[in-house]
Design a protein around this motif. Structure first.
Motif, PDB file in Angstrom:
ATOM      1  N   UNK A 195      30.893  51.248  45.582  1.00  0.00           N
ATOM      2  CA  UNK A 195      29.946  51.691  44.547  1.00  0.00           C
ATOM      3  C   UNK A 195      30.668  52.464  43.459  1.00  0.00           C
ATOM      4  N   UNK A 196      31.624  53.283  43.838  1.00  0.00           N
ATOM      5  CA  UNK A 196      32.419  54.020  42.851  1.00  0.00           C
ATOM      6  C   UNK A 196      33.145  53.039  41.929  1.00  0.00           C
ATOM      7  N   UNK A 197      33.738  52.009  42.520  1.00  0.00           N
ATOM      8  CA  UNK A 197      34.460  51.012  41.723  1.00  0.00           C
ATOM      9  C   UNK A 197      33.518  50.277  40.766  1.00  0.00           C
ATOM     10  N   UNK A 198      32.315  49.951  41.223  1.00  0.00           N
ATOM     11  CA  UNK A 198      31.347  49.283  40.353  1.00  0.00           C
ATOM     12  C   UNK A 198      30.984  50.169  39.171  1.00  0.00           C
ATOM     13  N   UNK A 201      33.993  50.244  36.706  1.00  0.00           N
ATOM     14  CA  UNK A 201      34.089  49.012  35.935  1.00  0.00           C
ATOM     15  C   UNK A 201      33.023  48.983  34.838  1.00  0.00           C
ATOM     16  N   UNK A 202      31.828  49.420  35.154  1.00  0.00           N
ATOM     17  CA  UNK A 202      30.755  49.486  34.154  1.00  0.00           C
ATOM     18  C   UNK A 202      31.135  50.444  33.028  1.00  0.00           C
ATOM     19  N   UNK A 245      43.263  48.034  32.748  1.00  0.00           N
ATOM     20  CA  UNK A 245      42.144  47.652  31.906  1.00  0.00           C
ATOM     21  C   UNK A 245      41.149  46.794  32.668  1.00  0.00           C
ATOM     22  N   UNK A 246      39.873  46.983  32.368  1.00  0.00           N
ATOM     23  CA  UNK A 246      38.831  46.246  33.079  1.00  0.00           C
ATOM     24  C   UNK A 246      38.832  44.779  32.685  1.00  0.00           C
ATOM     25  N   UNK A 247      38.742  43.920  33.685  1.00  0.00           N
ATOM     26  CA  UNK A 247      38.664  42.490  33.394  1.00  0.00           C
ATOM     27  C   UNK A 247      38.029  41.761  34.569  1.00  0.00           C
ATOM     28  N   UNK A 248      37.526  40.591  34.281  1.00  0.00           N
ATOM     29  CA  UNK A 248      36.953  39.713  35.296  1.00  0.00           C
ATOM     30  C   UNK A 248      37.821  38.476  35.433  1.00  0.00           C
ATOM     31  N   UNK A 249      38.067  38.083  36.671  1.00  0.00           N
ATOM     32  CA  UNK A 249      38.860  36.882  36.925  1.00  0.00           C
ATOM     33  C   UNK A 249      38.022  35.937  37.786  1.00  0.00           C
ATOM     34  N   UNK A 250      37.863  34.692  37.376  1.00  0.00           N
ATOM     35  CA  UNK A 250      37.137  33.731  38.220  1.00  0.00           C
ATOM     36  C   UNK A 250      37.798  33.622  39.592  1.00  0.00           C
ATOM     37  N   UNK A 251      37.004  33.632  40.632  1.00  0.00           N
ATOM     38  CA  UNK A 251      37.564  33.543  41.981  1.00  0.00           C
ATOM     39  C   UNK A 251      38.341  32.246  42.184  1.00  0.00           C
ATOM     40  N   UNK A 252      37.974  31.212  41.431  1.00  0.00           N
ATOM     41  CA  UNK A 252      38.656  29.928  41.556  1.00  0.00           C
ATOM     42  C   UNK A 252      40.109  30.005  41.108  1.00  0.00           C
ATOM     43  N   UNK A 253      40.449  31.041  40.326  1.00  0.00           N
ATOM     44  CA  UNK A 253      41.819  31.195  39.835  1.00  0.00           C
ATOM     45  C   UNK A 253      42.658  32.122  40.709  1.00  0.00           C
ATOM     46  N   UNK A 268      33.705  40.801  45.211  1.00  0.00           N
ATOM     47  CA  UNK A 268      35.164  40.929  45.097  1.00  0.00           C
ATOM     48  C   UNK A 268      35.529  42.022  44.097  1.00  0.00           C
ATOM     49  N   UNK A 269      36.189  43.057  44.596  1.00  0.00           N
ATOM     50  CA  UNK A 269      36.704  44.147  43.766  1.00  0.00           C
ATOM     51  C   UNK A 269      38.144  44.386  44.202  1.00  0.00           C
ATOM     52  N   UNK A 270      39.082  44.033  43.371  1.00  0.00           N
ATOM     53  CA  UNK A 270      40.479  44.211  43.759  1.00  0.00           C
ATOM     54  C   UNK A 270      40.843  45.691  43.791  1.00  0.00           C
ATOM     55  N   UNK A 271      41.450  46.092  44.889  1.00  0.00           N
ATOM     56  CA  UNK A 271      41.885  47.482  45.045  1.00  0.00           C
ATOM     57  C   UNK A 271      42.891  47.821  43.943  1.00  0.00           C
ATOM     58  N   UNK A 272      42.615  48.828  43.106  1.00  0.00           N
ATOM     59  CA  UNK A 272      43.535  49.163  42.011  1.00  0.00           C
ATOM     60  C   UNK A 272      44.882  49.674  42.488  1.00  0.00           C
ATOM     61  N   UNK A 273      44.980  50.090  43.752  1.00  0.00           N
ATOM     62  CA  UNK A 273      46.237  50.608  44.284  1.00  0.00           C
ATOM     63  C   UNK A 273      46.938  49.638  45.229  1.00  0.00           C
ATOM     64  N   UNK A 274      46.245  48.546  45.595  1.00  0.00           N
ATOM     65  CA  UNK A 274      46.841  47.545  46.479  1.00  0.00           C
ATOM     66  C   UNK A 274      46.404  46.162  46.005  1.00  0.00           C
TER      67      UNK A 274
END
Length: 400
Positions: A195-198, A201-202, A245-253, A268-274
């Motif tokens: 929830x913090x990550x969401x 990103x917002x 920087x905030x960005x969205x990546x299609x899962x297909x990629x 899907x939220x990629x861990x900013x530290x891993x």
């Protein structure tokens, strides 16, 4: 003039603001003060941490004891527990050894402790006298607390919006699936860090709203904007990336070897530290989570449209449910505080069965507790506290 019992964070006389969005913003700020830890709550958490730390230091003089999570970040609701990690050169049985030592010294009763054997073993202790609990892990360092602390400095509204959302989401009971808890990774809902990550990103997407601190509708705009944003978000096909920087990546990629980031049935939220690690890999109830955001937005907008601006009625109480009491009285403390229930009709979020997938949760096995199973029929406020213990191990796995 009488106080509004269902909105004890403000007196009725303070609810005369004619602009209802401005009134909502005022309530959000007032709720921040209302929900802050009391002296007793903080003292009890500190005391519980001290008792266990002294025992650990006596057993393993070289051990590094490090609290983390909400105790460190300050993102606390009244019933929040303490999280502690022990870094020590000991086998996994160290937690069992610790529990025996704590009982031998009569610091805690057998019934107050529960050892959860999992991918990340957790020793949960609930001190009945202090009305506080602590979750202890072994050699399980996590960077999420440090990352959250930095975000709290960078995005000042993060704290109060997180607490508002966690409180509101924890209230929801879906008629279609009553056992599902939006704020529980164990039931395939959200972990707190997700929830913090969401939220972050917002904020990154709508910096102009975050920076417009002079607006009288500041918090209302941010809260409603967040709910609108994620009520329509394409969680099935997009991965959220917070680093650089905030960005969205299609899962297909995405690289299919990435840990669950490419799964279509998971948030899907990629861990900013891993990089490559999905911090929300247990959250596969996408329809329910998105529906929860949508329903909270609906409740708020419905309340705003229904209130006569001349009447001193609460807007925030549409989504924040507490035990009614007058604003002049202190709120219930610790485990006495109860989050109220908001029932979500089936037609709002229809039942959609989820097929089991290989995920972090599939690697976890919790030793069944007969007493816990029997308590599932208790009121939801009490049930959440018991289920939170086993849900915690999944949250820890996500936040590593």
């Amino acid at each position: 003039m009488k106080d509004t019992a269902d909105a004890p964070w403000l007196r009725t006389s303070e609810l005369n603001i004619p602009d209802l969005r401005e009134r909502l913003s005022t309530e959000i700020e007032a709720f921040d003060s209302y929900i802050k830890p009391t002296r007793r709550e903080q003292k009890n958490r500190d005391r519980l941490l001290e008792i266990i730390s002294l025992c650990i230091s006596d057993m393993w003089p070289g051990a590094v004891i490090e609290p983390f999570g909400s105790y460190v970040t300050g993102l606390l609701l009244p019933g929040s527990d303490v999280d502690m990690n022990i870094s020590v050169s000991q086998p996994k049985a160290a937690l069992k050894t610790l529990s025996k030592r704590l009982r031998a010294e009569r610091l805690f009763r057998y019934e107050e402790m529960m050892l959860i054997q999992a991918k990340v073993p957790v020793l949960t202790i609930e001190d009945w006298r202090l009305q506080t609990s602590i979750d202890i892990t072994l050699n399980n360092e996590s960077s999420s607390s440090q990352r959250t602390e930095r975000w709290l400095q960078e995005y000042p509204p993060l704290r109060i919006l997180f607490l508002i959302l966690k409180h509101a989401l924890s209230s929801l009971v879906l008629d279609a699936l009553p056992t599902f808890q939006v704020m529980s990774a164990k039931t395939n809902g959200l972990a707190s860090y997700s929830l913090i990550c969401l939220l972050v990103f917002y904020f990154q997407q709508y910096k102009y709203l975050v920076n417009d601190t002079s607006s009288k509708t500041y918090y209302a705009d941010l809260l409603l904007g967040f709910l609108t944003f994620y009520a329509k978000f394409d969680f099935e096909n997009m991965c959220i990336v917070l680093k650089d920087g905030a960005k969205l990546i299609p899962k297909s990629q995405l690289d299919k070897s990435a840990e669950n980031c490419s799964y279509l049935d998971k948030i899907s939220i990629e861990d900013p530290d891993r990089p490559g690690i999905n911090v929300a890999r247990s959250s596969n109830r996408i329809d329910y989570i998105r529906g929860a955001f949508s329903y909270l937005e609906t409740l708020l907008r419905r309340r705003i449209n229904a209130i006569d601006p001349r009447n001193p009625e609460s807007v925030l109480s549409a989504i924040i449910k507490v035990r009614p009491h007058h604003a002049r009285d202190p709120r219930p403390s610790g485990r006495s505080y109860r989050i109220g229930i908001i029932e979500v009709p089936s037609e709002i979020v229809p039942f959609t069965p989820v097929m089991p997938t290989l995920s972090a949760t599939s690697e976890i096995s919790v030793t069944p507790s007969k007493s816990k199973n029997k308590k599932r029929k208790r009121p939801r406020g009490e049930t959440q506290e018991r289920e939170r213990k086993s849900a915690k191990l999944t949250n820890e796995s996500e936040e590593q």
